[in-house]
Structure formats: C-alpha cells, structure tokens
Design an enzyme around this catalytic site. Sequence first.
Site, mmCIF file in Angstrom:
data_model
loop_
_atom_site.group_PDB
_atom_site.id
_atom_site.type_symbol
_atom_site.label_atom_id
_atom_site.label_comp_id
_atom_site.label_asym_id
_atom_site.label_seq_id
_atom_site.Cartn_x
_atom_site.Cartn_y
_atom_site.Cartn_z
ATOM 1 N N HIS A 153 0.824 -1.219 0.000
ATOM 2 C CA HIS A 153 0.000 0.000 0.000
ATOM 3 C C HIS A 153 0.860 1.273 0.000
ATOM 4 C CE1 HIS A 153 -3.280 -2.761 1.119
ATOM 5 N NE2 HIS A 153 -2.368 -3.285 1.926
ATOM 6 N N SER A 274 14.553 21.062 -17.277
ATOM 7 C CA SER A 274 13.358 21.856 -17.534
ATOM 8 C C SER A 274 13.755 23.087 -18.324
ATOM 9 C CB SER A 274 12.726 22.263 -16.202
ATOM 10 O OG SER A 274 11.990 23.451 -16.361
ATOM 11 N N LYS A 280 15.931 21.506 -12.326
ATOM 12 C CA LYS A 280 15.216 20.242 -12.507
ATOM 13 C C LYS A 280 16.049 19.122 -13.117
ATOM 14 C CE LYS A 280 11.492 19.214 -11.889
ATOM 15 N NZ LYS A 280 10.185 19.475 -12.465
ATOM 16 N N GLU A 287 9.306 7.869 -17.091
ATOM 17 C CA GLU A 287 7.936 8.364 -17.295
ATOM 18 C C GLU A 287 7.358 7.834 -18.607
ATOM 19 O OE1 GLU A 287 7.721 12.694 -16.926
ATOM 20 O OE2 GLU A 287 9.228 12.580 -15.366
#
Length: 492
Positions: A153, A274, A280, A287
């Site tokens: 979980h 970024s 970043k 992803e």
Amino acid sequence: MPRVDVRGRRLRKQSKDSAAFTSSLGADRRIAGRVIEVNSAHMAALLEAGAVEDEVGAKCLAYLRHASAQVGASDEGEDFHQLLEQRAVDELGIETAGYLNLGKSRNDQVATAVRMELRALVLELSSALVDLQESELRVARKHAGDLLPGYTHLQHAQPVTIPHHFFAHFDSLQRDVERLGQLYSRVNLCPMGSAALAGTPVRLDRERVAALLGFDGIVKNSMDAVSSRDFVVEALSCALMAMLDMSRLAEELVLWSSKEFGFIELSDEFSASSSIMPQKKNAVVAELARAKAGSVLGSLVAVASILKALPYSYNLDLQETTPHLWRAMDDAISSARVLAGALSSAKFDSSAVSRAMSGDYSTATALADHLVSRYGISFRRAHAVVGGLVTESVKTGLPLAEVAATRLGQASGKDGLRMNIDLKTAFQVLDQSNFLSGISTEGGANPSGVRPGVAARQTAVRDARASVSKKASALKKASTEFNRILREKKGR
Ligand code: ARG
C-alpha cells in the site's frame, strides 16, 4: 506497348480518396523486404514444381534479387505487394513477371511477411528484456547486503534487501521472456501455398517454401492461414505483459528519484532538464516507459476489437492490425533498452534509505511472532498487543523497543497474561537485520538467499540468451541456404 496495370481490367480507377484511404503502402515499408523474400521463395517453389519455365523463373528471381524495398513519396498503389509486381511487370514485361503471382495471393503473402517481421521482433524484445534483467542482477550484486523498505500500500511494511526487491522484478520479466519463447513457436509457421483462401491447383510444396523462409512448419488450414491474426493478439498481450512489468519498475524509478524518497539518482544520460526551472532533473525515460504501457494496451484492445466477429476469411480489416503490432513491439523493445540503461547507471543513496527505514515499525511483526513463540499466545492476540504498543510509541515518540520493555507487562496484564521483554531483547527482536536473518521460508528475504539467488538467475539469463541465439542462428542458416538456392536457380 501500353503499360499493363496489375490491377486488371475488371474495374475503373479507384477514386483518389478511396485509394488513399485503403492503401497500406506507407505502412508496408516495414515488411517490404520480407515481401520480396516471400516472392523469391514462392518463385523458387514454382520452378521446382515445374509450374514456370526455367528462363522465366530465373528472370523473375534475378529481378527480385535487386528489387527495391523502398517506397517513395510518389509511389502509388494498394500496397507494396501490388507495387512490387507492377514494377516487375514494367521492367520484365507481363509474359515474364506475370508468373510471379501464379498460385499465390496477397492474402497468404502478407500474413507470411508479417510473421517474418514479427519473429525477428520477438527475438529482439526477448534480448532487450534479458538485458534489463541483467541490469537488475547488477544492482542486486552491487547492493548485495543493502536493506530497502518493503512496501505494501506504499507504506513501509517489512524490511527487505535491495537484491530481494530486484529479484522480484527479475522473476516477473523471466515469465515475459518465457512467454515470448512460446509465442515464437506459433508465429514461426508459414501461410504460403494457401493463396487467396482455398489453396491452389499449382503443385507447390508448402513445406519447402516454409523451410526456404526459415519457418518451422506451415499453418495447415488455408483459410486459417490467410485470415487468423491470433498470433498478433498474442504478441500484443506478451508485449503488454512485459510493459506492465516494466511500468512498475519505471514507476519506482520516478518515485525513488523524487526528493521525498531520494533513494536513487538517475544518471544525466537518462534524465532531462526543464526549460524554465534550472534545478530540474526529470526521470523522463521512466515516465515514458510507464506511459507506453498504456499505448501498448491500446494497441491490444484495438486489434482485438478489429478481429471480433470478423467473418472468414480475409478482410481488409486485417490490414488495420499491423501498424498496431509494429508500434507496440517497438515501444516494448525501446522501453526495455532505456530502462536497462537508466537502471544500470542509477546511483543508490544508502544513507537516504537508512534514514527512511529508521523507526518505521517495519519489524513489529517480529515482536508479535516473538510473543507467540515465547508465551504461547495466538498470533491474533499478539498482533493486538503489539498494535497497542505501536500506538503508544507513536503517541509518546519513544522507540518501540523501549515502549515494549516498559509497557508490555501492563498491556498484557489486562488479558491476565504475564509477559515481559527486557530492553536488550526488545532491540534484538526489532532489529531489521535480525528480522531478515530470521526468515526461514524459501523465496523469502533472508540475505542468505542473495548469493544463490544471483547465481540461479545468472543461469536463467544464460539459458534465455542461448534459446534466443539458437532461434536466431536457425533463421540465419535458413537464409544463407535460401540465398545459395536462389543463386543456383538463376544460374540454370
Ligand atoms: N494490404 C493488405 C494487407 O496489408 C494486403 C492484402 C490485401 N488483400 C486484398 N485482397 N486486398 O493486409
């Protein structure tokens, strides 16, 4: 002489829109080389059957040997099958090139070419998945003794080791590799000789054509051969399963490289920055691998929906399935490759992991197990007692071991049981390494399983690689033999 159109005389010209809508010419680039090979094998078999004269056959084979698999922007036609024949007719004339399609149809030809392209991709995907498995094993070896929170979980559940975690990923990929191996045996069967759907009076040796093209056998029933695409659905579901497994790893790479976790840092080679925020470092590879699992699922659903309730035998609907197949296989292969690279070059921050694990109650089960064996109470009762101690620890901010040492007697007193644990024992029982070394079940997280676990999985990697290269060399051998036979036939 006027140009002969292989479309024949039955129909007038197709409208521009209709032609553009139905043409697969662009998508056929992927199988164009295979289509030429299939034509060659078919012509070789026609020659052997005495169905074409030697001179005609030799000319056709010579033509096919140099035929271009390119599809230019100005090329027109329904598909590459037609374009290839049209080019041959334009060059050799209809009395010679007109024999290319004796005893064959685009229906058996396209199914054959798709299977040929797919079998190569199945091997490529298998190898890419094994590469990823190897990078998982490298992490396991490098961090052989390192702990990791085991989650359920997404909450700290029980400690495990880094190798144990990556063995889990490895083993699921192992099944994906096995599935691809089984898929291969159903893909590598040849439809040629089925012609449009019913077979042909031309006395073709189907097994011979299959062998020339490196197939292990034929798809027997001629209607099944031209119109079944269950192998496409099966390939897509194998690709999907691999993507689902990879997406779970990808998700962990994203999570673990976040500031909140900080367990890993991905290398610059597998990260992006970024355009506005100079600080970043984004886990873009992971992803996209995560996202592509969704695209592959979409392809599977699309193909299954196209096939549903399709009347026998060939329908042009089938043409719509192939681009999904290529896209999904390409996605799976590239995902496996980049994830292997991202994982291999990722750095683990063991102190961030230890910080995350400290005081996380992840060995509370061990205390309950201890009470069961020490005091003969039921596990459910021990569970309740320890649950109370954890609540107390959370409330007071004192370590669970201290709470256990001071409060266990009190807690148990209420139930009429006299239980006690001294501080030293409590710390020992709750120690994370002790928890791990106390695990006795096979396949559990006991660190003693790491070394044999790595060894067994290295053997699995070797076996998988051997199985892939056996198939690849069978294809290579068939292709060398095929080329020898083609040269011989043209010489005659
Ligand atoms: N372009 C077709 C495909 O990709 C080839 C077979 C066409 N057959 C036909 N009868 N129109 O599936």
